[in-house]
Design a protein around this motif. Structure first.
Motif, PDB file in Angstrom:
ATOM      1  N   GLN A  67       8.890   2.473  50.689  1.00 49.77           N
ATOM      2  CA  GLN A  67       9.803   2.595  51.811  1.00 49.77           C
ATOM      3  C   GLN A  67       9.033   2.315  53.099  1.00 49.77           C
ATOM      4  O   GLN A  67       7.819   2.393  53.144  1.00 49.77           O
ATOM      5  CB  GLN A  67      10.452   3.981  51.816  1.00 49.77           C
TER       6      GLN A  67
ATOM      7  N   LEU B  77      10.274   3.531  56.246  1.00 51.43           N
ATOM      8  CA  LEU B  77      10.680   4.431  57.310  1.00 51.43           C
ATOM      9  C   LEU B  77       9.530   5.340  57.740  1.00 51.43           C
ATOM     10  O   LEU B  77       9.316   5.583  58.918  1.00 51.43           O
ATOM     11  CB  LEU B  77      11.879   5.278  56.842  1.00 51.43           C
ATOM     12  N   ILE B  78       8.782   5.817  56.748  1.00 48.13           N
ATOM     13  CA  ILE B  78       7.665   6.705  57.036  1.00 48.13           C
ATOM     14  C   ILE B  78       6.398   5.874  56.903  1.00 48.13           C
ATOM     15  O   ILE B  78       6.080   5.382  55.831  1.00 48.13           O
ATOM     16  CB  ILE B  78       7.575   7.856  56.020  1.00 48.13           C
TER      17      ILE B  78
ATOM     18  N   GLY C  55       1.375  10.017  57.737  1.00 53.13           N
ATOM     19  CA  GLY C  55       1.505  11.410  58.120  1.00 53.13           C
ATOM     20  C   GLY C  55       0.396  11.757  59.095  1.00 53.13           C
ATOM     21  O   GLY C  55      -0.590  11.034  59.189  1.00 53.13           O
TER      22      GLY C  55
ATOM     23  N   LEU D 273       5.501  13.808  59.695  1.00 57.30           N
ATOM     24  CA  LEU D 273       5.630  12.415  59.261  1.00 57.30           C
ATOM     25  C   LEU D 273       5.761  11.494  60.463  1.00 57.30           C
ATOM     26  O   LEU D 273       6.384  11.850  61.462  1.00 57.30           O
ATOM     27  CB  LEU D 273       6.850  12.265  58.362  1.00 57.30           C
TER      28      LEU D 273
END
Lengths: 718, 171
Positions: free
Chosen positions: A679, A681-682, A685, A695
C-alpha cells in the motif's frame, strides 16, 4: 520495436544509430569483473537484432553477430564482463557508429577489424580503429611474454587474507582516483599534479602487489608506471593514446581487483587470476612509440572557465581524507542510528517525567540538561555518519560525458563543483538515474556541435557544469549546459499539438518551460528539431519527487539551460506535521501542508449537503475526512469541531479534516517492512517521545482517495 | 502436504490461544516481549493489529487469534508478543504475533513429533507443520514461515469450508 520504428518513419540506419547511442550510455557503467550492465546491453543487442530488415544489411548484420558472440560468451560464462570484452565492445561501438556515419556521408567504408571475424574475443582492438587496422597484422613485441597466454597470479589465502582485504580496498580507491585524474587530464584542465597523482597511484599499486608477492600484477603496474614516468619527465605529451592506454590499464587492473575481491570474500575458491595485459601493453607500446597524434586532447589549460574548477586541490583533499577513513558495514551504521534514535526518545521521556522532581534537585536538573545536550549531539553525529560526499556519483558522470560526447560527435567537458557536499548514502544512489538522464539530454539536445558553436561565437568545447551545494536546509544539485537553451514557445506549440494543454489558457514563461515535465511531450523534437526521442523529463521529475525533492528549470536561448534539483539531506528524516484523529496520531510531511485553520461551519456548510467541498477564500476545495478515510469512524468526533488542513499535492490542493493539530516535529522515518509494502498510504512510521509509533501518511496518496467518506458522517448527522 | 514429514526435533517454544496449545521452533523466534501499545494501521486486514516500537525499529504485529479465526477476547496480563524472524528472499524481517500466553521451551525428540493429521481442526492445514505430544499435552506445531508469508495474500481459509471437507471425507 519494429512497429515503433515504422510509425515514426525512422529508417533502419536512424534506428541503429539511436540504439547505438543507448549502448554508449550503458557502456559508460560497465565494470570489469561485475555483472553491471550485462542485461541492459544484452537487451539492446536484442533490439538491434530485431530491427526490421537488419538481416538484409550484411555489414551491420555481421557486426551484430560478432557482438552477440561476445555477449553469449559473457552470458554462458560467469555472467561478468572481462576487461577485454568491455574494450572490445567499446571498439565495436565506435566502429559501428563510424560505419553508419560513413554510409550516410558517402565516405569510404572502414572494414571491420580482422580479428573480430576470427572469433578471438581476447584479441585487442584499439579504441582508435584506423591505425589499428593498419597495425593489426604486425606482431607487437612486448615485454614479459604478453604474446603468449596472459600473465596471471595467485593469492596466498588464507595466509595473506587480512593483507589482501586491505589491498582490495586500497586498490579500489586507487583505481577511482586514477580514473578521475585521467578524465581531468583529458579535459585539458589538469596540471602536472594530476600526472603525478596517476603516477603515484600506479606506483603504490606496484609496491603493494610486490609486497604481496603478486609478481605478474606488479610487473603489469610497472609497465603503466613507466608510461607515466615518460609523461612526468616531459618526454611524452598527454594525448589520446596515452589516455586510452591508462584507462585500459586501469580497467584491466580493476578486473583483477574485482577477482581478488571475490576470492578474498570466499565467494569463489582461490585460483590463478588472469590479467588482460595484452591489449593494454599494445596500447602502451603505441603511446610510447608514436609522436603525439593530431587528436591530442588540449594539454594546456586554455579556457578561462576551465581554471575555475581547480581539480588539483580536490584530488589532494581526497587523498588526505582517505587516510582517516574507517569502513563500517552499512547495516551496523543503520542499527546504531536506530539505537541513538531510541536513546533520544528515552531521554525525552526521562526529561518529561523528572522535570518536576528535578526542579527541587539542582544536581539532577543539571545532569538531565547535560544528558539532553549530549544526546542531541550524539544524534547529530550518528546521522552525519550516513552522509557520503557526492563525488563518487559525480565521477561516474565524468565517464558518461566523455563516452557520450564522443559517440554524439560533440566536444564537451564536464566541470564539477562542490563534490565534497555530503548527503545521505541512499539519496546518492537514487540520484544516479536522474543525473544520467539529464546529462544525456544536455549533451544530446542542449549542446551544439563544434562547428555550430564556432559559428555562434562560442567555445567549440561545450561545458556541462555539475554542481552540488548546501541550500535551503538541504542539498542543491545543478546541471547546467552552455548549449542552445530551450524554446518555451516551441514547447507550448508542441503541447498544444499533442492536446496536452488547454488552448484557452495563457501560460507564463516559467509555466511554458514547466511543460517539459509533462509526460508524453517529446521535448527533443519540440525544442531542437533533433530527430530522436526526448528522454522523458517527467520520469526524472517523478524520480526526484519520490526522494522528496523538487526540480526547477531556467533557460536562456542561445546561452544554455540549468536544471536545479533541491533534495533533502537525508531520506531518513522528515519535517513532520503531527495531527490527531480519533485518538490516533499521524504525521504528514510539513512540506506538503500549506495551511490549516479551525473549521468554521459556514465554510463547509455545503458539506452537510453531501458535497464534500470546503470553501477557502472563494475556492471550492475537495474535503476528505481523515477519520472516515482511515476507517476510524467509530470514534470520530462530530465534524463541526475539527481543523481543516490544506495539502499541496501534484493533483491540486486538497483539504483534510482532522481533530487536532499537535505541532511540527523532526522525526526519523522507520521502514514498516514487507507487510505494508503493497500500500502507498502509509510511507513509514516514526517513534514519538512517548515511545509509541505514529504512522506517516503520504499526502499524494491521500489526495487520490475518494472523497466519499462523508457517507458515515451523513448517517451520523441525520 | 499429505506426505509431509515430521517437524525437525529440537527446542520448541510453546504458547496458547484460549485452551489450545501450539509450538514453534525456537530457530524461528527472536524474542518474546510484553504486550505494549500498538498503533493500528488503517486499510489492513483485521488480523494485522498494527505496528509497535521494538527498541527503535518498527515492526508489524499480527493477532494469531484473528489469523486463526478464533473469537477475540480481552488480552490478559499474560498476553505477550512473540517476535519472529521471517526470512524471505535473503532478507530477514521481524514480525510480531500476539498470543494469550507463553508456556515453556521444550526439547522435542523425534518420538514427540508427528506429521500433521489429515485435517487440521481450526487451523489452516498449510500453517501446520505437525503435532507434538509431550507428557503433559498435545500441541500443534506451526510453520510460522507459512503463516507470515500468507500475510500479503490476505486470502484466509474459511473455517466452514474446512469443516465441510471433514464431513465429506466421512460420509
Amino acid at each position: 520495436m519494429g512497429t515503433e520504428a515504422e510509425d515514426a518513419g525512422v529508417t533502419p540506419v536512424d534506428a541503429m544509430a539511436t540504439l547505438l547511442e543507448r549502448f554508449a550510455e550503458e557502456f559508460a557503467f560497465l565494470m570489469p569483473g561485475t555483472a553491471d550492465g550485462v542485461l541492459p546491453v544484452n537487451a539492446l543487442l536484442m533490439d538491434l537484432e530485431q530491427l526490421p530488415g537488419i538481416e538484409a544489411d550484411p555489414i551491420p548484420a555481421q557486426a551484430i553477430e560478432i557482438a552477440r558472440r561476445w555477449m553469449d560468451q559473457v552470458l554462458d560464462g560467469d555472467g561478468f564482463f572481462s576487461a577485454s570484452t568491455i574494450q572490445n565492445l567499446h571498439a565495436w561501438h565506435d566502429w559501428f557508429l563510424d560505419h553508419l556515419l560513413a554510409r550516410e556521408t558517402g565516405r569510404p567504408i572502414v572494414p571491420m577489424p580482422v580479428q573480430w571475424r576470427l572469433g578471438d574475443s581476447a584479441v585487442s582492438t584499439a579504441v582508435d580503429h584506423r591505425p589499428q587496422v593498419k597495425e593489426s597484422a604486425s606482431a607487437i613485441p612486448t615485454p614479459e611474454g604478453s604474446q603468449g597466454p596472459n600473465p596471471h597470479f595467485s593469492l596466498r589465502l588464507p595466509a595473506d587474507l587480512e593483507l589482501l582485504q586491505e589491498f582490495h580496498i586500497e586498490s579500489l580507491e586507487l583505481l577511482r582516483s586514477i580514473e578521475q585524474s585521467v578524465l581531468e587530464l583529458e579535459s585539458g584542465t589538469a596540471g602536472p599534479d594530476v600526472v603525478n597523482a596517476v603516477f603515484r597511484a600506479f606506483h603504490t599499486f606496484k609496491g603493494s602487489a610486490g609486497f604481496l608477492q603478486l609478481e605478474a600484477l606488479r610487473d603489469f603496474a610497472h609497465e603503466l608506471e613507466s608510461l607515466l614516468e615518460e609523461v612526468r619527465s616531459g618526454r611524452l605529451a598527454v594525448g589520446r593514446r596515452v589516455i586510452d592506454a591508462i584507462l585500459a590499464g586501469a580497467d584491466a587492473l580493476a578486473g583483477c581487483i574485482a577477482q581478488v575481491g571475490i576470492q578474498v570474500s570466499g565467494a569463489e575458491p582461490t585460483g590463478p587470476i588472469e590479467i588482460s595485459a595484452g591489449p593494454v601493453l599494445t596500447l602502451i607500446k603505441r603511446a610510447l612509440d608514436r609522436e603525439p597524434d593530431a587528436d591530442v586532447a588540449p594539454s594546456v589549460s586554455t579556457s578561462p572557465q576551465a581554471t575555475e574548477t581547480q581539480p588539483q586541490p580536490v584530488s589532494a583533499t581526497h587523498v588526505e581524507r582517505n587516510e582517516a577513513v574507517v569502513r563500517v558495514d552499512a547495516a551496523k551504521l543503520d542499527a546504531m542510528v536506530n539505537l541513538v534514535g531510541e536513546l533520544v526518545i528515552t531521554q525525552a521521556y526521562v526529561l518529561e517525567n523528572q522535570a518536576q522532581k528535578a526542579s527541587e534537585n539542582l544536581d539532577l536538573d543539571y545532569a538531565i540538561r547535560k544528558l539532553t545536550r549530549i544526546t542531541r549531539e550524539l544524534q547529530h553525529n550518528a546521522l552525519s555518519m550516513r552522509m557520503v560526499p557526492i563525488s563518487g556519483l559525480f565521477r561516474k558522470m565524468s565517464r558518461l560525458v566523455r563516452d557520450l560526447a564522443a559517440s554524439l560527435g560533440k566536444q564537451a567537458r564536464l566541470q564539477l563543483d562542490g563534490e565534497d557536499t555530503e548527503l545521505d548514502r541512499h539519496l546518492v544512489e537514487q540520484m544516479q538515474d536522474p543525473l544520467v538522464h539529464m546529462i544525456r539530454n544536455a549533451l544530446d539536445h542542449g549542446v551544439e556541435k563544434s562547428d555550430q558553436r564556432i559559428r555562434d561565437g562560442k567555445d567549440p568545447v561545450a561545458t556541462i557544469r555539475l554542481s552540488a551545494s548546501h541550500a535551503h536546509g538541504g542539498v542543491l544539485i545543478q546541471v547546467a549546459d552552455d548549449g542552445r537553451g530551450i524554446n518555451g514557445e516551441a514547447l507550448k506549440k508542441r503541447a498544444l499539438e499533442k492536446g496536452l494543454i488547454d488552448p484557452r489558457r495563457e501560460l507564463s514563461d516559467p509555466e511554458s518551460l514547466a511543460l517539459i515535465f509533462l509526460p508524453g511531450l517529446s521535448t527533443a523534437a519540440a525544442v531542437t528539431e533533433v530527430s530522436g526521442r526526448g528522454v522523458g523529463m517527467d520520469v526524472v521529475k517523478g524520480h526526484i519527487e519520490a526522494l522528496r525533492g523538487h526540480v526547477g528549470i531556467q533557460t536562456e536561448l542561445g546561452r544554455g539551460t540549468t536544471f536545479s534539483i533541491q533534495l533533502p539531506l537525508t531520506l531518513s528524516q522528515i519535517d513532520g506535521f503531527l495531527i490527531g484523529v480519533a485518538g490516533e496520531r499521524y504525521i504528514l510531511a510539513a512540506a506538503a501542508v500549506r495551511e490549516c485553520f479551525r473549521h468554521e461551519s459556514q465554510l463547509i456548510a455545503s458539506v452537510h449537503e453531501r458535497s464534500g467541498m470546503v470553501s477557502v477564500r472563494g475556492r471550492q476545495i475537495p474535503l476528505l475526512r481523515l477519520a472516515n478515510c482511515l476507517s476510524l469512524a467509530a470514534q470520530t468526533r462530530r465534524t463541526d469541531d475539527g481543523i481543516v488542513v490544506l495539502l499541496e499535492t501534484s493533483v491540486g490542493t486538497r483539504a483534510i479534516l482532522v481533530d487536532e493539530v499537535l505541532g511540527k516535529q523532526e522525526v526519523i522515518i522507520k521502514n514498516l517492512g514487507d507487510t505494508f509494502a503493497k500500500q502507498s498510504l502509509i510511507t513509514g512510521g516514526a517513534i514519538l517521545a512517548d515511545g509509541r509509533v505514529a504512522l506517516i501518511l503520504d499526502a499524494e496518496t491521500l489526495a487520490r482517495q475518494p472523497v466519499d467518506g462523508y457517507t458515515h458522517a451523513q448517517r451520523d448527522l441525520s | 502436504m499429505n506426505q509431509a514429514a515430521s517437524p525437525v526435533p529440537g527446542r520448541y517454544l510453546t504458547f496458547y490461544l484460549g485452551t489450545s496449545y501450539y509450538a514453534v521452533s525456537v530457530t524461528e523466534v527472536r524474542e518474546v516481549v510484553r504486550l505494549c501499545p500498538i498503533t493500528s494501521v488503517p486499510q489492513m486486514p483485521d488480523y494485522i493489529r498494527g505496528v509497535i516500537n521494538l527498541r527503535g525499529s518498527v515492526l508489524a504485529v499480527l493477532d494469531l487469534r484473528a489469523k486463526f479465526q478464533m473469537a477475540s477476547t480481552e488480552y490478559s496480563d499474560r498476553a505477550c508478543i512473540i517476535v519472529f524472524d521471517y526470512r524471505n528472499s535473503g532478507r530477514v524481517t521481524h514480525v510480531g504475533a500476539i498470543v494469550d500466553g507463553v508456556d515453556d521451551v521444550v526439547v522435542m525428540t523425534a518420538a514427540h513429533l508427528a506429521p500433521p493429521p489429515d485435517f487440521a481442526g481450526s487451523v489452516d492445514a498449510r500453517f501446520l507443520a505437525g503435532v507434538a505430544t509431550t507428557a503433559t499435552r498435545v500441541c500443534s506445531v506451526l510453520s510460522m514461515h507459512e503463516i507470515l508469508s500468507t500475510d500479503s495474500s490476505f486470502g484466509l481459509p474459511d473455517v466452514n469450508s474446512l469443516s465441510a471437507q471433514e464431513s465429506t471425507g466421512s460420509p
